[in-house]
Scaffold this motif. Sequence first.
Motif, PDB file in Angstrom:
ATOM      1  N   LYS A   1       0.841  -1.194   0.000  1.00  0.00           N
ATOM      2  CA  LYS A   1       0.000   0.000   0.000  1.00  0.00           C
ATOM      3  C   LYS A   1       0.883   1.253   0.000  1.00  0.00           C
ATOM      4  CE  LYS A   1      -3.951  -2.142   2.339  1.00  0.00           C
ATOM      5  NZ  LYS A   1      -3.302  -3.388   2.809  1.00  0.00           N
ATOM      6  N   TYR A   2       1.709   1.325  -1.002  1.00  0.00           N
ATOM      7  CA  TYR A   2       2.740   2.362  -1.052  1.00  0.00           C
ATOM      8  C   TYR A   2       2.896   2.792  -2.500  1.00  0.00           C
ATOM      9  CZ  TYR A   2       7.355   4.383   0.157  1.00  0.00           C
ATOM     10  OH  TYR A   2       8.417   5.210   0.394  1.00  0.00           O
ATOM     11  N   ILE A   3       2.866   4.111  -2.724  1.00  0.00           N
ATOM     12  CA  ILE A   3       3.101   4.607  -4.071  1.00  0.00           C
ATOM     13  C   ILE A   3       4.179   5.684  -4.032  1.00  0.00           C
ATOM     14  CG2 ILE A   3       0.744   4.077  -4.771  1.00  0.00           C
ATOM     15  CD1 ILE A   3       0.131   7.055  -4.716  1.00  0.00           C
ATOM     16  N   SER A   4       4.898   5.800  -5.130  1.00  0.00           N
ATOM     17  CA  SER A   4       5.998   6.756  -5.198  1.00  0.00           C
ATOM     18  C   SER A   4       6.003   7.455  -6.548  1.00  0.00           C
ATOM     19  CB  SER A   4       7.341   6.043  -5.025  1.00  0.00           C
ATOM     20  OG  SER A   4       7.431   5.404  -3.777  1.00  0.00           O
ATOM     21  N   LEU A   5       6.574   8.630  -6.542  1.00  0.00           N
ATOM     22  CA  LEU A   5       6.846   9.366  -7.772  1.00  0.00           C
ATOM     23  C   LEU A   5       8.318   9.767  -7.731  1.00  0.00           C
ATOM     24  CD1 LEU A   5       5.783  10.767 -10.389  1.00  0.00           C
ATOM     25  CD2 LEU A   5       5.601  12.859  -9.014  1.00  0.00           C
ATOM     26  N   PHE A   6       9.047   9.384  -8.784  1.00  0.00           N
ATOM     27  CA  PHE A   6      10.451   9.756  -8.896  1.00  0.00           C
ATOM     28  C   PHE A   6      10.607  10.789 -10.012  1.00  0.00           C
ATOM     29  CE2 PHE A   6      12.007   6.601  -6.012  1.00  0.00           C
ATOM     30  CZ  PHE A   6      11.131   5.536  -6.133  1.00  0.00           C
TER      31      PHE A   6
END
Lengths: 110, 115
Positions: free
Chosen positions: A70-75
Amino acid sequence: QKEVEQDPGPLSVPEGAIVSLNCTYSNSAFQYFMWYRQYSRKGPELLMYTYSSGNKEDGRFTAQVDKSSKYISLFIRDSQPSDSATYLCALAQGAQKLVFGQGTRLTINP
Amino acid sequence: GAVVSQHPSWVICKSGTSVKIECRSLDFQATTMFWYRQFPKQSLMLMATSNEGSKATYEQGVEKDKFLINHASLTLSTLTVTSAHPEDSSFYICSAEGTDVGGYTFGSGTRLTVV
């Protein structure tokens, strides 16, 4: 506990750095995951939209979703001063209302 | 890509008057439109959800008689702030969700100042 948690920052990095922005969520029913960029006194602009776990790349931006954690990221690669803005994660269950993170204020220093 | 046009971008009105904000989806049909309010340095707060031809669904604590929402067509939704007061001063933003549109598209926002 909020449905979506996002570190509000502020986050300040030098130009050219790789930026990592993150959100966690508690509701496993979320199916759609979005990242928006908002400049001051403007409406949010959609950067990335995805609905599956894994990575999605668009130019200098990569969105990552890990549904099991349950983890989202933006790089953001090769960050530019023009990337300075507030970044909002947003999640949705089907065609329903978006649930936003608190937003992270990002500053890229020349 | 999908575009939502929101007007006006800013408005100043006298206390007690009404203000109408329009949002139009330019190149897609917006089956659902959302109206948000945003205070400085805060995230967006959903006020209401409207589907074309139906009454809007308001979030808890939002006065439906004060914030009138009309979604008469698949490309136009309006928010009318009635009998505006200084505490209604804020940044109002619409967004639209439509068929075959990835993600939710936002308007550019309306800065309302009530004096």
